[in-house]
Structure formats: structure tokens, C-alpha cells
Write a protein that holds these residues in place. Structure first.
Motif, PDB file in Angstrom:
ATOM      1  N   GLY A  40       8.934  11.024 -12.992  1.00  0.00           N
ATOM      2  CA  GLY A  40       7.857  11.080 -13.971  1.00  0.00           C
ATOM      3  C   GLY A  40       6.501  11.298 -13.322  1.00  0.00           C
ATOM      4  O   GLY A  40       6.382  11.400 -12.095  1.00  0.00           O
ATOM      5  N   PRO A  41       5.435  11.340 -14.126  1.00  0.00           N
ATOM      6  CA  PRO A  41       4.093  11.575 -13.576  1.00  0.00           C
ATOM      7  C   PRO A  41       3.453  10.325 -12.979  1.00  0.00           C
ATOM      8  O   PRO A  41       2.414  10.429 -12.329  1.00  0.00           O
ATOM      9  CB  PRO A  41       3.306  12.058 -14.800  1.00  0.00           C
ATOM     10  N   GLU A  42       4.042   9.152 -13.203  1.00  0.00           N
ATOM     11  CA  GLU A  42       3.414   7.918 -12.756  1.00  0.00           C
ATOM     12  C   GLU A  42       3.498   7.769 -11.235  1.00  0.00           C
ATOM     13  O   GLU A  42       4.493   8.114 -10.615  1.00  0.00           O
ATOM     14  CB  GLU A  42       4.075   6.697 -13.417  1.00  0.00           C
ATOM     15  N   VAL A  43       2.435   7.209 -10.680  1.00  0.00           N
ATOM     16  CA  VAL A  43       2.364   6.883  -9.263  1.00  0.00           C
ATOM     17  C   VAL A  43       2.257   5.363  -9.151  1.00  0.00           C
ATOM     18  O   VAL A  43       1.481   4.730  -9.880  1.00  0.00           O
ATOM     19  CB  VAL A  43       1.167   7.570  -8.582  1.00  0.00           C
ATOM     20  N   PHE A  44       3.032   4.779  -8.246  1.00  0.00           N
ATOM     21  CA  PHE A  44       3.071   3.330  -8.079  1.00  0.00           C
ATOM     22  C   PHE A  44       2.666   2.976  -6.643  1.00  0.00           C
ATOM     23  O   PHE A  44       2.916   3.737  -5.705  1.00  0.00           O
ATOM     24  CB  PHE A  44       4.480   2.784  -8.356  1.00  0.00           C
ATOM     25  N   VAL A  45       2.055   1.808  -6.527  1.00  0.00           N
ATOM     26  CA  VAL A  45       1.716   1.277  -5.222  1.00  0.00           C
ATOM     27  C   VAL A  45       2.492  -0.027  -5.039  1.00  0.00           C
ATOM     28  O   VAL A  45       2.611  -0.838  -5.978  1.00  0.00           O
ATOM     29  CB  VAL A  45       0.190   1.047  -5.086  1.00  0.00           C
ATOM     30  N   ARG A  99       3.092  -1.529  -8.627  1.00  0.00           N
ATOM     31  CA  ARG A  99       1.966  -1.546  -9.569  1.00  0.00           C
ATOM     32  C   ARG A  99       1.639  -0.106  -9.939  1.00  0.00           C
ATOM     33  O   ARG A  99       1.415   0.745  -9.071  1.00  0.00           O
ATOM     34  CB  ARG A  99       0.746  -2.229  -8.948  1.00  0.00           C
ATOM     35  N   TRP A 100       1.607   0.150 -11.204  1.00  0.00           N
ATOM     36  CA  TRP A 100       1.305   1.488 -11.710  1.00  0.00           C
ATOM     37  C   TRP A 100      -0.178   1.788 -11.546  1.00  0.00           C
ATOM     38  O   TRP A 100      -1.031   1.013 -11.973  1.00  0.00           O
ATOM     39  CB  TRP A 100       1.709   1.586 -13.185  1.00  0.00           C
ATOM     40  N   VAL A 101      -0.489   2.905 -10.897  1.00  0.00           N
ATOM     41  CA  VAL A 101      -1.874   3.362 -10.790  1.00  0.00           C
ATOM     42  C   VAL A 101      -2.167   4.128 -12.072  1.00  0.00           C
ATOM     43  O   VAL A 101      -1.698   5.257 -12.272  1.00  0.00           O
ATOM     44  CB  VAL A 101      -2.064   4.261  -9.547  1.00  0.00           C
ATOM     45  N   SER A 102      -2.921   3.518 -12.954  1.00  0.00           N
ATOM     46  CA  SER A 102      -2.963   3.961 -14.351  1.00  0.00           C
ATOM     47  C   SER A 102      -3.764   5.237 -14.582  1.00  0.00           C
ATOM     48  O   SER A 102      -3.624   5.849 -15.638  1.00  0.00           O
ATOM     49  CB  SER A 102      -3.538   2.841 -15.231  1.00  0.00           C
ATOM     50  N   SER A 103      -4.615   5.664 -13.655  1.00  0.00           N
ATOM     51  CA  SER A 103      -5.442   6.849 -13.897  1.00  0.00           C
ATOM     52  C   SER A 103      -5.826   7.502 -12.578  1.00  0.00           C
ATOM     53  O   SER A 103      -5.716   6.894 -11.505  1.00  0.00           O
ATOM     54  CB  SER A 103      -6.699   6.479 -14.687  1.00  0.00           C
ATOM     55  N   LEU A 104      -6.286   8.736 -12.704  1.00  0.00           N
ATOM     56  CA  LEU A 104      -6.778   9.435 -11.525  1.00  0.00           C
ATOM     57  C   LEU A 104      -8.018   8.741 -10.977  1.00  0.00           C
ATOM     58  O   LEU A 104      -8.234   8.712  -9.753  1.00  0.00           O
ATOM     59  CB  LEU A 104      -7.086  10.888 -11.878  1.00  0.00           C
ATOM     60  N   ASP A 105      -8.837   8.172 -11.868  1.00  0.00           N
ATOM     61  CA  ASP A 105     -10.015   7.433 -11.400  1.00  0.00           C
ATOM     62  C   ASP A 105      -9.601   6.250 -10.532  1.00  0.00           C
ATOM     63  O   ASP A 105     -10.224   5.979  -9.494  1.00  0.00           O
ATOM     64  CB  ASP A 105     -10.838   6.947 -12.603  1.00  0.00           C
ATOM     65  N   ALA A 106      -8.565   5.535 -10.976  1.00  0.00           N
ATOM     66  CA  ALA A 106      -8.083   4.404 -10.178  1.00  0.00           C
ATOM     67  C   ALA A 106      -7.507   4.892  -8.848  1.00  0.00           C
ATOM     68  O   ALA A 106      -7.712   4.264  -7.802  1.00  0.00           O
ATOM     69  CB  ALA A 106      -7.032   3.627 -10.964  1.00  0.00           C
ATOM     70  N   GLY A 131      -9.057   4.846  -2.892  1.00  0.00           N
ATOM     71  CA  GLY A 131      -8.992   5.613  -1.662  1.00  0.00           C
ATOM     72  C   GLY A 131      -7.644   6.233  -1.349  1.00  0.00           C
ATOM     73  O   GLY A 131      -7.372   6.560  -0.187  1.00  0.00           O
ATOM     74  N   TYR A 132      -6.796   6.408  -2.354  1.00  0.00           N
ATOM     75  CA  TYR A 132      -5.491   7.012  -2.125  1.00  0.00           C
ATOM     76  C   TYR A 132      -5.626   8.538  -2.034  1.00  0.00           C
ATOM     77  O   TYR A 132      -6.534   9.137  -2.617  1.00  0.00           O
ATOM     78  CB  TYR A 132      -4.517   6.646  -3.244  1.00  0.00           C
ATOM     79  N   VAL A 133      -4.714   9.144  -1.297  1.00  0.00           N
ATOM     80  CA  VAL A 133      -4.653  10.602  -1.179  1.00  0.00           C
ATOM     81  C   VAL A 133      -3.230  11.044  -1.488  1.00  0.00           C
ATOM     82  O   VAL A 133      -2.260  10.310  -1.256  1.00  0.00           O
ATOM     83  CB  VAL A 133      -5.077  11.076   0.233  1.00  0.00           C
ATOM     84  N   GLY A 192       0.797  -1.222   0.000  1.00  0.00           N
ATOM     85  CA  GLY A 192       0.000   0.000   0.000  1.00  0.00           C
ATOM     86  C   GLY A 192       0.823   1.263   0.000  1.00  0.00           C
ATOM     87  O   GLY A 192       0.255   2.361  -0.020  1.00  0.00           O
ATOM     88  N   LEU A 193       2.168   1.146   0.027  1.00  0.00           N
ATOM     89  CA  LEU A 193       3.020   2.324   0.009  1.00  0.00           C
ATOM     90  C   LEU A 193       2.989   2.958  -1.372  1.00  0.00           C
ATOM     91  O   LEU A 193       3.175   2.293  -2.387  1.00  0.00           O
ATOM     92  CB  LEU A 193       4.451   1.929   0.380  1.00  0.00           C
ATOM     93  N   LEU A 194       2.763   4.261  -1.444  1.00  0.00           N
ATOM     94  CA  LEU A 194       2.671   5.000  -2.710  1.00  0.00           C
ATOM     95  C   LEU A 194       3.989   5.704  -2.977  1.00  0.00           C
ATOM     96  O   LEU A 194       4.488   6.455  -2.127  1.00  0.00           O
ATOM     97  CB  LEU A 194       1.533   6.013  -2.653  1.00  0.00           C
ATOM     98  N   LEU A 195       4.558   5.491  -4.168  1.00  0.00           N
ATOM     99  CA  LEU A 195       5.840   6.066  -4.558  1.00  0.00           C
ATOM    100  C   LEU A 195       5.708   6.771  -5.896  1.00  0.00           C
ATOM    101  O   LEU A 195       4.943   6.352  -6.771  1.00  0.00           O
ATOM    102  CB  LEU A 195       6.923   4.983  -4.637  1.00  0.00           C
ATOM    103  N   LYS A 196       6.501   7.825  -6.041  1.00  0.00           N
ATOM    104  CA  LYS A 196       6.520   8.581  -7.303  1.00  0.00           C
ATOM    105  C   LYS A 196       7.942   9.033  -7.557  1.00  0.00           C
ATOM    106  O   LYS A 196       8.602   9.583  -6.672  1.00  0.00           O
ATOM    107  CB  LYS A 196       5.574   9.776  -7.230  1.00  0.00           C
TER     108      LYS A 196
END
Length: 253
Positions: free
Chosen positions: A140-145, A152-159, A164-166, A133-137
Motif C-alpha cells: 500500500g501507500p503507507e509508510v511505517f517507522v 507507527r504510520w507516518v500519516s502525511s508527507l509533511d510528517a 527528516g526521513y528520505v 527508526g527503520l522505515l518500511l513500506k
């Protein structure tokens, strides 16, 4: 003359003999009074020995003055005695802490890792606690969990919002830190409306049509990831390349 006849004399009964009275006890003499305490023997008078003139002069002689070294030691002792007890230890501890901090600053700024300073090689200190559940960036613009030591790449703002990420939980790290985690399948959000049988995957604010159920399964999706929205909402999202790319033009919901 004749004898007159005497009348018979009646015998008297024996009289009781009184018991003998006891002999009186001799009087008890009172105890003698206690003897008065003896007076202490007088102390012998102190005899004073006459002092000679030399002996008297030695007793009346003033103390010799302190030497310079003795004066310095006495002044140092007086100064230390006037200070609080903990002052010395506190100052000593503060000096050690300052020295340790200086050493740490020097070490983390040395080019130890292929010319890269340790201060830049280390990510955010909170990101060092690797957990699911740790979020890393990175840069680049990609955010990974992080899940199971994979990213795992969080592919969109909807995802991002769906799970429930902030943004306050996203840690900025160096790209070299991200590379140590192998890639796993991306984290997508799948959208579908009631009036259409088609399922779309959101990527970079684009909807990608998934051709069929075998493709859906091969991509590693599960039905729990599918969200139902209105068909009008789906039509407003621009189309991206279908899945697979050679599936043909994507149908509208």
C-alpha cells in the motif's frame, strides 16, 4: 861502629779487599730445530679384480623398457608437476562454491512457507536488521517507522519531511512481514498559526481540527509536535473530518 838510630816506621792503613767477581754463566745452548713433518705413508695401490665376460655383459646391458602402466604413471606425474601448486586447490574451492550457490538457489525457491518461496517471503536484506527508526513500506501507500518493535504510520508527507526521513531509507517488504509488528499510534504533524487558537493534524494532505485540549492529550500528542506556520498556509490545506468525528464543522484558522 855504633848502631845508628833508626827512624820509626809509620804503619800503613789496611787496603780494601775487592769483592770476588761472579763466576761467568755458562752459555745457553739454542733450541734444536723442529723436526721436519713426516711424509704420509703412501696409499696402497688399488687392486682391480678382473671381470668375467658375463659380469661385463650385465654392466653394459641397457635398462629394460618401462611397462605401459609405468609410462602412464610417469606421464601423469609429469603433467601434475607442470601445473602450479595452487591451481588444483583453487579449482576445488570454486567447484565447492558453485555447488553451495546452487543449493541455496534451490532452497530459497522451494515452496516452504505455505506455498510461498523463501525468496519472496524474505524482505529486503537490509530490513532484516530491526532497529528504531527503520522505515518500511508494503504493497500500500503507507509508510511505517519502527519504534520499540511496533510500527507507527507516518500519516502525511509533511510528517515524513518534518522528521527528516528520505525515500532512499524506505525498504519495500512483503505485507506478511509488516503484520508481525503491532500497530502503535501514528506519527503525525500538528500545525498551528499565531493568530488562531486551533490546532490541526495533517493526515493524507488534509487538516483535521482537534476539538480541545482533552482530545489533544487523549490522542497522545505532545506540544513538541506542534509546528507554527502562517494562517494563509493553513487555509490552503483542505479540511478533513474533525477529531473526534462528531465535533462539528471545523473552524478556519
Amino acid at each position: 861502629m855504633g848502631l845508628e838510630k833508626s827512624e820509626p816506621v809509620e804503619p800503613r792503613p789496611p787496603q780494601p779487599v775487592p769483592p770476588p767477581s761472579p763466576a761467568p754463566e755458562p752459555p745457553v745452548a739454542p733450541p734444536p730445530p723442529p723436526a721436519p713433518p713426516e711424509a704420509p705413508a703412501p696409499l696402497p695401490a688399488l687392486t682391480t679384480l678382473p671381470l668375467t665376460a658375463d659380469e661385463f655383459a650385465k654392466l653394459a646391458r641397457p635398462a629394460e623398457p618401462l611397462s605401459k602402466a609405468e609410462k602412464e604413471r610417469l606421464a601423469e606425474f609429469t603433467e601434475l608437476a607442470a601445473q602450479p601448486v595452487t591451481g588444483y586447490y583453487l579449482a576445488h574451492i570454486l567447484r565447492l562454491l558453485a555447488l553451495g550457490l546452487l543449493v541455496i538457489l534451490i532452497v530459497i525457491n522451494l515452496p516452504l512457507f505455505n506455498g510461498l518461496a523463501l525468496a519472496r517471503a524474505l524482505p529486503d536484506r537490509q530490513a532484516l536488521i530491526i532497529r528504531d527508526g527503520l522505515l518500511l513500506k508494503g504493497s500500500g501507500p503507507e509508510v511505517f517507522v519502527i519504534e520499540n518493535n511496533h510500527k507507527r504510520w507516518v500519516s502525511s508527507l509533511d510528517a515524513f519531511q518534518h522528521y527528516g526521513y528520505v525515500w532512499d531509507d524506505v525498504h519495500l517488504v512483503d505485507d506478511s512481514f509488516l503484520k508481525q509488528f503491532p500497530d502503535d499510534r501514528p506519527l503525525h504533524v500538528l500545525l498551528k498559526c499565531e493568530a488562531s487558537p486551533h490546532i490541526y493534524r495533517l493526515e493524507n494532505d488534509l487538516k483535521r481540527w482537534i476539538k480541545d485540549i482533552p482530545t489533544f492529550t487523549a490522542e497522545g500528542h505532545v506540544w513538541e509536535d506542534v509546528q507554527f506556520v502562517s494562517c494563509d498556509y493553513l487555509r490552503q490545506i483542505p479540511n478533513g473530518p474533525p477529531i473526534p468525528p462528531d465535533a462539528g464543522p471545523p473552524p478556519e484558522p
